[in-house]
Design a protein around this motif. Structure first.
Motif, mmCIF file in Angstrom:
data_model
loop_
_atom_site.group_PDB
_atom_site.id
_atom_site.type_symbol
_atom_site.label_atom_id
_atom_site.label_comp_id
_atom_site.label_asym_id
_atom_site.label_seq_id
_atom_site.Cartn_x
_atom_site.Cartn_y
_atom_site.Cartn_z
ATOM 1 N N PHE A 242 -8.393 4.122 -9.815
ATOM 2 C CA PHE A 242 -7.470 4.351 -10.917
ATOM 3 C C PHE A 242 -6.678 5.645 -10.711
ATOM 4 C CE2 PHE A 242 -10.846 1.669 -12.707
ATOM 5 C CZ PHE A 242 -10.086 0.646 -13.246
ATOM 6 N N ILE A 243 -7.350 6.657 -10.164
ATOM 7 C CA ILE A 243 -6.679 7.930 -9.908
ATOM 8 C C ILE A 243 -5.600 7.754 -8.858
ATOM 9 C CG2 ILE A 243 -7.004 10.258 -8.970
ATOM 10 C CD1 ILE A 243 -9.793 10.228 -10.261
ATOM 11 N N ILE A 244 -5.934 7.081 -7.752
ATOM 12 C CA ILE A 244 -4.970 6.913 -6.673
ATOM 13 C C ILE A 244 -3.841 5.972 -7.087
ATOM 14 C CG2 ILE A 244 -5.998 4.957 -5.437
ATOM 15 C CD1 ILE A 244 -4.661 8.150 -3.824
ATOM 16 N N LEU A 245 -4.149 4.973 -7.925
ATOM 17 C CA LEU A 245 -3.104 4.076 -8.437
ATOM 18 C C LEU A 245 -2.107 4.841 -9.311
ATOM 19 C CD1 LEU A 245 -4.787 0.677 -9.412
ATOM 20 C CD2 LEU A 245 -2.737 0.988 -8.005
ATOM 21 N N ALA A 246 -2.629 5.705 -10.166
ATOM 22 C CA ALA A 246 -1.766 6.511 -11.027
ATOM 23 C C ALA A 246 -0.877 7.426 -10.188
ATOM 24 C CB ALA A 246 -2.610 7.338 -11.995
ATOM 25 N N MET A 247 -1.462 8.051 -9.159
ATOM 26 C CA MET A 247 -0.686 8.910 -8.264
ATOM 27 C C MET A 247 0.385 8.119 -7.537
ATOM 28 S SD MET A 247 -3.410 11.478 -6.450
ATOM 29 C CE MET A 247 -2.093 12.067 -5.382
ATOM 30 N N CYS A 248 0.039 6.905 -7.118
ATOM 31 C CA CYS A 248 0.978 6.052 -6.383
ATOM 32 C C CYS A 248 2.212 5.757 -7.237
ATOM 33 C CB CYS A 248 0.282 4.755 -5.973
ATOM 34 S SG CYS A 248 1.295 3.657 -4.968
ATOM 35 N N VAL A 249 1.992 5.385 -8.481
ATOM 36 C CA VAL A 249 3.105 5.062 -9.381
ATOM 37 C C VAL A 249 3.976 6.291 -9.621
ATOM 38 C CG1 VAL A 249 3.711 4.349 -11.721
ATOM 39 C CG2 VAL A 249 1.879 3.171 -10.500
ATOM 40 N N VAL A 250 3.320 7.426 -9.897
ATOM 41 C CA VAL A 250 4.057 8.661 -10.202
ATOM 42 C C VAL A 250 4.897 9.101 -9.011
ATOM 43 C CG1 VAL A 250 3.810 11.133 -10.672
ATOM 44 C CG2 VAL A 250 2.456 9.475 -11.967
ATOM 45 N N PHE A 251 4.306 9.162 -7.816
ATOM 46 C CA PHE A 251 5.041 9.667 -6.662
ATOM 47 C C PHE A 251 6.050 8.663 -6.129
ATOM 48 C CE2 PHE A 251 1.802 12.986 -6.479
ATOM 49 C CZ PHE A 251 2.605 14.077 -6.187
ATOM 50 N N PHE A 252 5.821 7.369 -6.370
ATOM 51 C CA PHE A 252 6.837 6.395 -5.977
ATOM 52 C C PHE A 252 8.103 6.611 -6.801
ATOM 53 C CE2 PHE A 252 8.989 2.298 -6.565
ATOM 54 C CZ PHE A 252 9.246 1.975 -5.237
ATOM 55 N N ILE A 253 7.934 6.794 -8.099
ATOM 56 C CA ILE A 253 9.093 7.047 -8.972
ATOM 57 C C ILE A 253 9.774 8.356 -8.594
ATOM 58 C CG2 ILE A 253 9.804 7.510 -11.352
ATOM 59 C CD1 ILE A 253 7.500 5.646 -12.240
ATOM 60 N N LEU A 254 8.969 9.396 -8.358
ATOM 61 C CA LEU A 254 9.526 10.708 -8.015
ATOM 62 C C LEU A 254 10.283 10.681 -6.693
ATOM 63 C CD1 LEU A 254 6.646 13.166 -9.018
ATOM 64 C CD2 LEU A 254 8.866 12.894 -10.135
ATOM 65 N N CYS A 255 9.697 10.016 -5.674
ATOM 66 C CA CYS A 255 10.330 10.039 -4.352
ATOM 67 C C CYS A 255 11.641 9.248 -4.361
ATOM 68 C CB CYS A 255 9.374 9.517 -3.278
ATOM 69 S SG CYS A 255 9.212 7.726 -3.150
ATOM 70 N N VAL A 256 11.686 8.128 -5.078
ATOM 71 C CA VAL A 256 12.920 7.349 -5.154
ATOM 72 C C VAL A 256 13.993 8.131 -5.908
ATOM 73 C CG1 VAL A 256 13.994 5.261 -6.081
ATOM 74 C CG2 VAL A 256 11.769 5.113 -4.957
ATOM 75 N N MET A 257 13.617 8.761 -7.022
ATOM 76 C CA MET A 257 14.577 9.544 -7.810
ATOM 77 C C MET A 257 15.099 10.736 -7.010
ATOM 78 S SD MET A 257 12.735 9.513 -11.585
ATOM 79 C CE MET A 257 13.907 10.698 -12.222
ATOM 80 N N GLN A 258 14.190 11.456 -6.330
ATOM 81 C CA GLN A 258 14.595 12.627 -5.562
ATOM 82 C C GLN A 258 15.445 12.238 -4.365
ATOM 83 O OE1 GLN A 258 14.299 15.801 -6.311
ATOM 84 N NE2 GLN A 258 15.333 16.409 -4.422
ATOM 85 N N PHE A 259 15.097 11.146 -3.710
ATOM 86 C CA PHE A 259 15.858 10.688 -2.547
ATOM 87 C C PHE A 259 17.260 10.258 -2.960
ATOM 88 C CE2 PHE A 259 17.097 7.862 0.911
ATOM 89 C CZ PHE A 259 16.649 8.559 2.019
#
Length: 275
Positions: A242-259
């Motif tokens: 659950f921790i890694i899934l939450a991190m995956c969702v958060v950083f996927f959104i962040l990396c796409v937005m930042q890119f």
């Protein structure tokens, strides 16, 4: 879709051609295995299979570090102007970012598989179900930290800055995760840092699967450093998912937005000649 596939194929082709990079990543994993195996053998850990316990930690750390560091190629593409050429093409930026994440994930996954093969020669026993579960965890870890790597690469203005950022992330997270040294051997003063480290729980679930600990009691899992007793609150291995899934969702959104909003015109690669 074609743009994502093209970027994926290009990055995988570059990885296959750079054989030295793959060899040294395996050598580094073997080095850690060699060094920390002496710690496991010379210390009473309460762990039934200390060497296999260590091997499983090294496997998941290989995936983590490979996924995070593979974003170096993005910095190189930016500095050489290749990224500018892609951006002016009809390919959308979010497709480029997903292609980069997928390629970094596959490369990290392959490196993890190679360490698994080496581990099996050293005594790591797996059945088909365990292998599938391990592969699923490795893919999830690969995607999560590939997203983090792309996010950091999009923030960095040079390859030197990016390498410093990667080092700041990997070193403390790795050594406080229990991958190389069991958390049960760490001083109590740093236990709070261990408990807030997401890699601690990633390593925990991976070991739980790899070493087939499903029949262990909660107290046995805590004693083995696979479950954690925080002032009476027990965190079991599957909490790591659950921790890694939450991190995956958060950083996927962040990396796409930042890119999508990153400026690639001023990114520079490290030049040892200062030119």
């Amino acid at each position: 879709m074609r743009g994502m596939i093209a970027i994926l194929k290009r990055n995988l082709t570059n990885f296959v051609r750079d054989k030295l990079r793959l060899v040294f990543s395996i050598i580094m994993s073997l080095f850690f295995l060699f060094v920390f195996s002496f710690v496991m053998k010379s210390t009473t850990t309460g762990i039934a299979q200390p060497l296999n316990y260590l091997i499983s930690g090294i496997i998941i750390m290989t995936v983590f570090q490979a996924a995070l560091s593979n974003s170096t190629s993005i910095i190189e593409d930016m500095s050489m102007g290749f990224m500018k050429e892609i951006i002016v093409s009809p390919i959308k930026r979010w497709q480029i970012s997903i292609g980069q994440v997928l390629s970094a994930t596959i490369i990290a996954f392959v490196q993890g598989l190679l360490v698994i093969v080496v581990g099996m020669f050293m005594g790591l026993n797996l059945d088909f179900i365990q292998f599938l579960q391990m592969g699923s965890v490795m893919l999830l870890v690969g995607i999560t930290f590939s997203c983090m790597g792309l996010y950091l690469a999009s923030l960095a203005k040079s390859s030197t800055t990016f390498q410093v950022m990667i080092t700041v992330f990997t070193m403390p997270l790795t050594f406080l995760s229990g991958a190389y040294i069991p958390t049960t051997l760490m001083p109590k003063i740093i236990r709070p840092l261990v408990y807030i480290n997401p890699l601690t729980y990633t390593t925990s679930i991976f070991r739980y699967i790899t070493l087939n600990m499903k029949n262990f009691t909660t107290s046995a899992l805590v004693k083995s450093g696979v479950a954690f007793n925080i002032d009476g609150f027990i965190i079991k291995p599957y909490a790591g998912l659950f921790i890694i899934l939450a991190m995956c969702v958060v950083f996927f959104i962040l990396c796409v937005m930042q890119f999508n909003k990153a400026d690639f015109s001023n990114v520079k690669a490290f030049n040892p000649n200062g030119k």
